[in-house]
Write a protein that holds these residues in place. Structure first.
Motif, PDB file in Angstrom:
ATOM      1  N   THR A  31      43.698  61.655  73.015  1.00 46.15           N
ATOM      2  CA  THR A  31      42.493  61.025  72.468  1.00 46.15           C
ATOM      3  C   THR A  31      41.630  62.035  71.721  1.00 46.15           C
ATOM      4  N   VAL A  32      41.424  63.199  72.315  1.00 48.09           N
ATOM      5  CA  VAL A  32      40.614  64.229  71.662  1.00 48.09           C
ATOM      6  C   VAL A  32      41.277  64.710  70.370  1.00 48.09           C
ATOM      7  N   VAL A  33      42.584  64.905  70.411  1.00 46.47           N
ATOM      8  CA  VAL A  33      43.304  65.341  69.211  1.00 46.47           C
ATOM      9  C   VAL A  33      43.250  64.258  68.136  1.00 46.47           C
ATOM     10  N   PHE A  34      43.357  63.004  68.535  1.00 48.65           N
ATOM     11  CA  PHE A  34      43.268  61.905  67.569  1.00 48.65           C
ATOM     12  C   PHE A  34      41.890  61.868  66.914  1.00 48.65           C
ATOM     13  N   ILE A  35      40.847  62.039  67.716  1.00 45.05           N
ATOM     14  CA  ILE A  35      39.490  62.053  67.162  1.00 45.05           C
ATOM     15  C   ILE A  35      39.322  63.220  66.195  1.00 45.05           C
ATOM     16  N   ARG A  36      39.924  64.354  66.499  1.00 38.53           N
ATOM     17  CA  ARG A  36      39.771  65.549  65.663  1.00 38.53           C
ATOM     18  C   ARG A  36      40.536  65.440  64.342  1.00 38.53           C
ATOM     19  N   TYR A  37      41.777  64.984  64.368  1.00 40.30           N
ATOM     20  CA  TYR A  37      42.619  65.036  63.168  1.00 40.30           C
ATOM     21  C   TYR A  37      42.844  63.692  62.488  1.00 40.30           C
ATOM     22  N   ARG A  38      43.004  62.621  63.225  1.00 42.44           N
ATOM     23  CA  ARG A  38      43.232  61.273  62.693  1.00 42.44           C
ATOM     24  C   ARG A  38      44.432  61.165  61.747  1.00 42.44           C
ATOM     25  N   LYS A  39      45.432  62.008  61.953  1.00 43.21           N
ATOM     26  CA  LYS A  39      46.649  61.964  61.143  1.00 43.21           C
ATOM     27  C   LYS A  39      47.854  61.958  62.078  1.00 43.21           C
ATOM     28  N   ALA A  40      48.690  60.969  61.927  1.00 43.68           N
ATOM     29  CA  ALA A  40      49.883  60.880  62.771  1.00 43.68           C
ATOM     30  C   ALA A  40      50.828  62.041  62.527  1.00 43.68           C
ATOM     31  N   VAL A  41      50.835  62.573  61.303  1.00 39.60           N
ATOM     32  CA  VAL A  41      51.730  63.680  60.966  1.00 39.60           C
ATOM     33  C   VAL A  41      51.360  64.942  61.755  1.00 39.60           C
ATOM     34  N   ILE A  42      50.150  65.005  62.281  1.00 38.08           N
ATOM     35  CA  ILE A  42      49.733  66.131  63.119  1.00 38.08           C
ATOM     36  C   ILE A  42      49.816  65.764  64.592  1.00 38.08           C
ATOM     37  N   ILE A  43      49.378  64.572  64.936  1.00 35.73           N
ATOM     38  CA  ILE A  43      49.270  64.169  66.340  1.00 35.73           C
ATOM     39  C   ILE A  43      50.639  64.016  66.996  1.00 35.73           C
ATOM     40  N   VAL A  44      51.572  63.386  66.333  1.00 33.49           N
ATOM     41  CA  VAL A  44      52.894  63.131  66.931  1.00 33.49           C
ATOM     42  C   VAL A  44      53.632  64.432  67.260  1.00 33.49           C
ATOM     43  N   PRO A  45      53.714  65.400  66.335  1.00 35.18           N
ATOM     44  CA  PRO A  45      54.382  66.654  66.720  1.00 35.18           C
ATOM     45  C   PRO A  45      53.658  67.404  67.843  1.00 35.18           C
ATOM     46  N   MET A  46      52.327  67.306  67.853  1.00 34.52           N
ATOM     47  CA  MET A  46      51.564  67.977  68.894  1.00 34.52           C
ATOM     48  C   MET A  46      51.874  67.369  70.270  1.00 34.52           C
ATOM     49  N   VAL A  47      51.929  66.056  70.340  1.00 41.21           N
ATOM     50  CA  VAL A  47      52.225  65.381  71.603  1.00 41.21           C
ATOM     51  C   VAL A  47      53.655  65.690  72.053  1.00 41.21           C
ATOM     52  N   PHE A  48      54.599  65.654  71.126  1.00 37.83           N
ATOM     53  CA  PHE A  48      55.981  65.970  71.487  1.00 37.83           C
ATOM     54  C   PHE A  48      56.119  67.418  71.947  1.00 37.83           C
ATOM     55  N   THR A  49      55.356  68.316  71.341  1.00 39.14           N
ATOM     56  CA  THR A  49      55.386  69.715  71.770  1.00 39.14           C
ATOM     57  C   THR A  49      54.860  69.855  73.186  1.00 39.14           C
ATOM     58  N   LEU A  50      53.755  69.178  73.489  1.00 42.63           N
ATOM     59  CA  LEU A  50      53.202  69.231  74.849  1.00 42.63           C
ATOM     60  C   LEU A  50      54.168  68.624  75.872  1.00 42.63           C
ATOM     61  N   LEU A  51      54.787  67.514  75.511  1.00 38.52           N
ATOM     62  CA  LEU A  51      55.749  66.894  76.425  1.00 38.52           C
ATOM     63  C   LEU A  51      56.980  67.783  76.630  1.00 38.52           C
ATOM     64  N   SER A  52      57.410  68.462  75.571  1.00 34.07           N
ATOM     65  CA  SER A  52      58.561  69.359  75.709  1.00 34.07           C
ATOM     66  C   SER A  52      58.223  70.533  76.628  1.00 34.07           C
ATOM     67  N   GLU A  53      56.988  71.030  76.541  1.00 35.57           N
ATOM     68  CA  GLU A  53      56.575  72.096  77.455  1.00 35.57           C
ATOM     69  C   GLU A  53      56.595  71.605  78.898  1.00 35.57           C
ATOM     70  N   LEU A  54      56.136  70.396  79.111  1.00 35.50           N
ATOM     71  CA  LEU A  54      56.130  69.812  80.452  1.00 35.50           C
ATOM     72  C   LEU A  54      57.561  69.694  80.982  1.00 35.50           C
ATOM     73  N   VAL A  55      58.477  69.258  80.147  1.00 37.14           N
ATOM     74  CA  VAL A  55      59.885  69.145  80.545  1.00 37.14           C
ATOM     75  C   VAL A  55      60.467  70.523  80.857  1.00 37.14           C
ATOM     76  N   LEU A  56      60.118  71.527  80.042  1.00 35.95           N
ATOM     77  CA  LEU A  56      60.610  72.887  80.294  1.00 35.95           C
ATOM     78  C   LEU A  56      60.106  73.420  81.638  1.00 35.95           C
ATOM     79  N   ILE A  57      58.840  73.193  81.932  1.00 32.56           N
ATOM     80  CA  ILE A  57      58.274  73.669  83.199  1.00 32.56           C
ATOM     81  C   ILE A  57      58.950  72.981  84.384  1.00 32.56           C
ATOM     82  N   LEU A  58      59.063  71.661  84.305  1.00 32.76           N
ATOM     83  CA  LEU A  58      59.671  70.920  85.412  1.00 32.76           C
ATOM     84  C   LEU A  58      61.155  71.249  85.552  1.00 32.76           C
ATOM     85  N   GLY A  59      61.840  71.447  84.433  1.00 29.04           N
ATOM     86  CA  GLY A  59      63.243  71.846  84.480  1.00 29.04           C
ATOM     87  C   GLY A  59      63.418  73.217  85.116  1.00 29.04           C
TER      88      GLY A  59
END
Length: 171
Positions: A31-59
């Motif tokens: 939500t905060v990132v969406f309010i800041r950038y309002r561009k899917a081309v920025i938000i989607v890669p950022m979210v996928f990067t965060l989720l990939s980090e979460l998967v790496l940690i749990l793995g």
């Protein structure tokens, strides 16, 4: 070090609460990132990067066989927060470079210099906690160190290359 056992019913409730907190944290960040950038081309890669980090940690936790306690989960949430900070720095440097029409590689290098400096500072501050800490402190330090290391060594460079390509191709 203290070890407590809980009933399976409470353990299931604990896991459900942890999953809920992680989802709420990710939604707040998105939500905060969406309010800041309002561009899917920025938000989607950022979210996928965060989720990939979460998967790496749990793995990593699954491979080394360590149990995730409250301190380790706090370390994961800290890693997500720090990761967002780093991704915002990279994104802002890239966008600023786009507006100033300057050298993209120099902007990305500046952003990565800031990210690496922040990483080394946190890494140096958590090493004594890992070595001298017992129980909860050690789990927090290990989770945070692993998460930040995966983020800085793998996820941030990939995100920087990805956002550069996406924003550069958009022009």
């Amino acid at each position: 070090m203290k070890m407590d056992s809980i009933s399976p019913i409470l353990g299931k409730e604990f896991l459900n609460n942890v999953a809920l907190i992680v989802v709420i944290t990710l939604l707040a960040v998105i939500t905060v990132v969406f309010i800041r950038y309002r561009k899917a081309v920025i938000i989607v890669p950022m979210v996928f990067t965060l989720l990939s980090e979460l998967v790496l940690i749990l793995g990593f936790a699954a491979i080394v066989g360590w149990n995730l306690d409250l301190a380790a989960i706090a370390g994961i949430i800290l890693t997500i927060g720090t990761g967002v900070d780093h991704l915002i720095i990279i994104t802002d440097e890239t966008i600023r470079g786009e507006k100033e029409i300057s050298d993209w590689k120099r902007r990305i290098k500046n952003a990565m210099f800031i990210v690496i400096g922040a990483y080394l500072t946190v890494f140096a501050s958590l090493l004594p906690l890992f070595w001298a800490g017992a129980g909860l402190l050690k789990g927090f330090a290990l989770t945070t160190l692993a998460g930040l290391s995966f983020g800085v060594l793998i996820a941030r460079p990939v995100y920087a290359a990805m956002i550069e390509m996406l924003l550069h191709n958009k022009q």
